[in-house]
Design a protein around this motif. Structure first.
Motif, PDB file in Angstrom:
ATOM      1  N   VAL D 329      -7.154  11.597 -40.465  1.00 45.56           N
ATOM      2  CA  VAL D 329      -6.941  12.231 -41.770  1.00 45.56           C
ATOM      3  C   VAL D 329      -8.142  11.889 -42.650  1.00 45.56           C
ATOM      4  CG1 VAL D 329      -5.337  12.506 -43.701  1.00 45.56           C
ATOM      5  CG2 VAL D 329      -4.491  11.941 -41.419  1.00 45.56           C
ATOM      6  N   ARG D 330      -9.092  12.806 -42.657  1.00 47.75           N
ATOM      7  CA  ARG D 330     -10.355  12.572 -43.341  1.00 47.75           C
ATOM      8  C   ARG D 330     -10.147  12.151 -44.803  1.00 47.75           C
ATOM      9  NH1 ARG D 330     -15.747  13.739 -42.832  1.00 47.75           N
ATOM     10  NH2 ARG D 330     -15.364  14.496 -40.718  1.00 47.75           N
ATOM     11  N   GLY D 331      -9.205  12.794 -45.479  1.00 51.28           N
ATOM     12  CA  GLY D 331      -8.959  12.509 -46.898  1.00 51.28           C
ATOM     13  C   GLY D 331      -8.588  11.053 -47.156  1.00 51.28           C
ATOM     14  N   ILE D 332      -8.123  10.377 -46.116  1.00 57.83           N
ATOM     15  CA  ILE D 332      -7.698   8.985 -46.274  1.00 57.83           C
ATOM     16  C   ILE D 332      -8.756   8.021 -45.752  1.00 57.83           C
ATOM     17  CG2 ILE D 332      -6.104   7.298 -45.239  1.00 57.83           C
ATOM     18  CD1 ILE D 332      -3.974   9.560 -45.478  1.00 57.83           C
TER      19      ILE D 332
END
Lengths: 455, 455, 455, 455
Positions: D329-332
């Motif tokens: 999960v790139r956003g995390i």
């Protein structure tokens, strides 16, 4: 193709009716039913048995149904092209099924597309739906008749709305469609063997250019085209139909046997046994044997278990001698002079294989006798044949054919012999189309874009 | 049953060999192969085509293979009972397939269980594996011969180890097994039609009481039992085998045709047409027609598409007249006096249905002629028949049979006529078993527990 | 929905892209590809994995493709309604896929049918094809823009011709659609998790009212509608999207965790453990636990093997206590005061079941905390919800809800809390649609015939 | 493994019980039932859902049943090896299912074969059947106890005859088996999550060396071996069992969380987020986060739709970056120092892939923390692990491991930490087997022929 009106088990009867005509199309199957207020459809690619289970039949409620088995040649094979086609609109639904070939389909589609029509399929059936729609939002007998008049070709159509079933045959009656009765219900089928299987009785043929309307008001008939001399496709008799069907009041097996008798008269030969290529040439072989007095024997056996899941022999296996569809019966063939009866020769490749098989099994001589005239011309009316370039009889004389298939002699039935075998009574309009043999096309051929055919 | 030794494509050839004999068993199929160091097996319930895809064949590596098609009557239908059976031990593996029935199986199992044996299946095949094992850890010709000597019954066995293929036939030769050649390889098959399909040549029959051993050293033969007069099952000729097979040097179609000829001599009748019940009675019908001079016609057509996924007609549909397997050809039958040739009558229910079908199609008279003698006794040797209580001929005389099936006359072939039709030359040991007709059982029957049969 | 332009493995990449978004539709799947001269399509009912095998992918040649996974609520489930739809005409082909709901579909279809159009399906997608066709035989950017302007609703569209790929988002941006890059190719997807799975990089969101055209000439953008404030569906964040997706530049998991944090601030409670209903409520539960300092525990486990072939427990089994989808973890729950976090409550039936499950597993108290505001209004924009009659929050106050689901306390997140959790920066147009919670519908609702929705 | 005695819906309950333990074996499934006079069996390769439809369940009549889900490693995968095994003899039938590994199986088989036994399968289950049979034709408690005493290894067995159900656990209690109650019926299961799913209550663990007999007379217990200290397999807690199960009175999720807590104490690190590899490492990650005060985040998402019909990415696709099982999960992850918690490392290949995935998604640092000690030794007791040559921790020190998987740091939990996390109370005999980590094998290992394992 099969349709029924006024029976509580409409979809189920249609399933059995299609069963009887499964040989007419094995690539897809479908049934649409009407319960008086809406239409339901189930169809898919595959054999009828694979497409339907009881659950699907039970969902097709209502007392009317039309069904179709799909026959694919070199064209689209996907779900979209399986029939019947169902079109829903806010003013009602319509289900269509058809056999044959619309020769001006390409031009008509172009015109319709110019006017904004959108097509999902390449099937001629969809074309008719658009043409009918052009005559009004409601589907009427007049609208259908007008639409049919725009078509050029050889065809039969079944059209079902919520409360009517229509059936039509092209003006020359090239493709067959019969009416029967089961109890108080009307049934319509491509071949009468469907009536026998479901316990229905034959009523009559639909005439060339006739549009029949079946509804709560009974059966009504109208003409949408000038009545022409019937030109029923000769190949239906020669190999396409089931032997137990009657086409235009003539039994198919009986006509084939007569083809064998005529062939024996025209081309007798000194030999020991007569054998036929199963299944479609057995009747003619029996006729040939009866006329010549030679014993009829089962010199070739068809393997019944070569289905679609069957693993095909590799090249190596074939060279080893593995052969799956037909087996020669050595005990019968060995040391004999064999008359091998076949119904027709198209490209000649099958004949080469069978003659070799018989010789390998010990036949002393193999005399090929074909129970129909040489096929020299393509069919534009819905029978899937090769192009002229591939037709062996279009390109070779008798000697060259005999040579190329490796036989000791070859002979065909004459066009006159074929007509004699099929037509019992011309006064009841029993004409045939033999264009593929003689080049006499009853419907003018436009060689531009005559592309699509279904059956 | 089919086996092959010494061919790079052993499993694939076996697949095609089983194809030819698919009619002998449609409930399961399996192939075991040997690559010289271990055995591999693939089998499952279903038709051969459903059980095998190319991937499965390709995993069955090695130059030897045995295959089997499974025939189930009233016994277990599960995977466990499908053959071949494969048993692995630390001293080697063994694959077994068999046809027929071991009559003392129940007693032998009991004895083996008393000694601690555990059985997975109810198949007689497993029994033989235990008996062979009792003679030593290594599978030898002597061990197999000793084990076979313990069996009473009618059977053929194929037994494969890592480096040998064994084939055996019961002492009376009741069940058939033939040897052929394809290139340098030996093949073994229940029927010679398998040889024709794969391009092999027939070599010879395996004799009653013979055990054949095939290996790198070639083919060797030994006797495990006193040679008895051959008693090959007459029903193999009458209906079970394919017409293109030769059984004990006699072609099946030819023998059937002679049954029809003998029947015509024994029981002629004044009539208009002769028709046979497809497929197995066609040969006899042709013979009957030839002898009497009456025309042979296809008065009954078999529907080719009634497979296992087919939706069976409900009671309501059947009452409506829906009939799926056979269709009468009205155009041929109507108004005629019909001689209907059938190969045999067991319980009579099928005959009732067909006679009615012909009458409904307009036959003026229906004369039933059966091309074999009345079946009055059960078979203990591997043909699945009804119990004596159900056999119509065990319980009724000719008049009562004629009455109950609704025919205008009924006649059977005599046992003498049957023998005349099958046996060409007694000196080459062409005897038959006709116990189901005459009650003369070649192998003594123990009526206690003769339960299991496979084919 | 997924599209790609300019990649040698277009269909295969699309397959994997659809895999990532399989949760958006499990009733059907399809992919259409373009090889520059013609379009090919394969689709069927079922999960993506069931619809495609390698053979099907390999037939979808060409460097462009669009794919869709089908989501069915109470409407038609048949093959016809699976997307993409493919329309062939003599002037070219067009493939369409869409998500969302066209609110004036019924009226537009009526008008088109009055003009002679024929519809095969009830899908809004087909409607757009007709509207585009009304603007000329060639599919152009202008024609598509004009057609889109006739639509009222919430939608995204992918449209592919032989040589262009178009992508559009409704004027309020209610449904999401993102652009990415993989090498030199453009990809378009409903959720950015598809980009991560295939190794593509996110480029940007398609804007409300934007029509993007991708071709050999690169990517061009046009407006077909006045740009409105973005109103991205809040339920996409709450439960519909995958947690690893970014929607409108906001990570879904992170937004859910913030919903849990806000909820903890708004509605804290004295308890022993926090647990979430898997899978979609886990993020919020973690946030709630983090904010309150309570331990987060896995009090409920989801059974991973409940697929479509699973045999559902009978009533008798359910009464016995058999529960398949979720299991409580007694070792964690027993004797504890549990905060149970769920993402939303629609009808309340699931909540009743889960609260009971926790109490049966020994929970001393169960405090239900919902990480979104009460749903009081139906959605007309493509999320399948119950009618107002069934929505528990439309008909009951907090106490009554608490009572009816058997909890010790119930609290919801406020609309302000939800907006705070989702919207990080209003200046980059990160507005949300929360009409189902607040009744503020961005697109005017015509309650007459807003029937169809796909996703 | 699951068994039930005394319930009208025995087979159906067993189906649901197996559902809960589906994670223990996905290669095959089977259920045998007893109706008091005979046993019935249905089994096949495939997932439980694929093997059973309602029809199969309904045929498994009777009030007792045993079921099994089959777990295959490098051994035979065919139907023959799927359990339960059913053996029929003239003195009664017996169905057996087992988990674990019999270490002296090879020698015992050799001895039995020397005495004439024939084996169908390579499964240890069949071995026990032969051993029991050696003790008499009737299956008795004494016979089973004697047979079990001949076995060396780690195992649980379920044995069913027409009128009794037996359950046994090896003398060291390495493999788990629990007893529960549902109404008046006894149930037995490998994991207690099966009890929760069917609504049964946990009664007690079966003790090491205990043989339990369930029949109409109730439950009786006997010892077949000297009671040893329990050595329950630590890997059952680490990753094999479901988190909602209690093993030997210890909840699996809770033990995993404690492993994370201990790991945090032993190997803390300065970082921004903690993430776990789904599904089995989530509990430990939550514990680690809780203990360190770092936020727990879902940095890795598991794709739920990767089933067996899924088309695997080609090499080309994998190089392109397509990844199917896990998505980061790139956003995390982006820009963060990540602690990645995994339950164990076997060969290290998965760790390499995940660390790379996190770094590609923008992680600044990746610190790998393993919630169990290094695995340095093979398991001979039924857990399928690599050989010593492949075990990364058997061949590399910490630095080399860290290097080879590309992490910024690596640390494992100590054996003491693991024991602390699992064992709450040694006085109630809660010992564990950690031989794969420490080399302390409770059952002496014969490295000759320890070949077969099933679970």
């Amino acid at each position: 193709m099969f349709g029924i009106w006024g029976h509580k088990k409409a979809a189920e009867i249609t399933y059995y009716g299609l069963h009887a005509t499964q040989h007419r199309g094995q690539e897809g199957a479908g049934i649409a039913s009407s319960d008086g207020t809406s239409l339901k459809l189930h169809k898919n690619v595959g054999l009828l048995n694979d497409v339907f289970e009881r659950a699907e039949l039970e969902q097709l409620t209502g007392e009317a149904a039309v069904g179709h088995v799909h026959y694919v040649s070199h064209h689209d094979t996907g779900y979209e092209n399986v029939q019947p086609h169902l079109f829903n609109s806010q003013s009602g639904s319509i289900a269509l099924a058809h056999s044959g070939n619309i020769m001006n389909a390409h031009d008509l589609r172009g015109e319709l597309e110019d006017e904004g029509s959108i097509f999902h399929t390449r099937a001629d059936t969809e074309l008719l739906a658009h043409l009918i729609r052009r005559h009004g939002k409601k589907v009427t007998e007049e609208g259908i008749a007008s639409a049919l008049r725009m078509l050029t070709g050889a065809y039969t159509f079944l059209i079902m709305t919520e409360n009517k079933l229509f059936a039509a045959v092209d003006p020359f009656g090239i493709r067959p469609l019969s009416i029967g009765r089961i109890g108080n219900s009307y049934v319509v089928a491509s071949e009468t063997c469907a009536f026998d299987l479901i316990g229905a009785t034959f009523e009559r043929e639909i005439l060339p250019g006739e549009l029949v309307t079946i509804s709560g008001a009974g059966l009504e008939s109208t003409r949408f085209a000038m009545r022409e001399q019937r030109h029923l496709c000769a190949m239906e008799y020669v190999y396409f139909s089931r032997p137990d069907s009657d086409l235009n009041y003539v039994n198919v097996h009986a006509s084939r046997k007569r083809m064998g008798i005529e062939l024996a008269k025209e081309a007798p030969i000194e030999a020991d046994v007569v054998t036929g290529v199963p299944d479609s040439s057995i009747s003619a072989a029996i006729g040939y044997a009866e006329e010549t007095g030679l014993p009829y024997e089962m010199g070739l056996i068809k393997n019944r278990y070569v289905g679609r899941t069957f693993i095909k022999p590799s090249q190596e296996m074939r060279e080893q001698g593995v052969k799956m569809k037909l087996s020669p019966v050595r005990g019968i063939i060995e040391g004999k002079r064999v008359v091998m009866i076949d119904d027709s020769i198209v490209r000649g490749t099958t004949s080469i294989r069978i003659v070799k098989m018989l010789k390998d099994a010990g036949a002393k001589e193999v005399h090929v006798r074909i129970a129909s005239p040489p096929i020299k011309n393509p069919c534009y009316y819905g029978i899937d044949m090769s192009t002229r370039e591939e037709l062996i009889a279009a390109n070779k004389d008798m000697d060259a054919i005999c040579d190329s298939i490796g036989a000791d002699s070859v002979a065909y039935l004459s066009p006159e012999g074929l007509e004699k075998a099929i037509v019992k009574d011309k006064t009841i309009n029993q004409g045939i189309c033999n264009a593929c043999m003689t080049g006499n096309y009853p419907v003018k051929v436009n060689t531009g874009h005559t592309t699509y055919l279904t059956n």
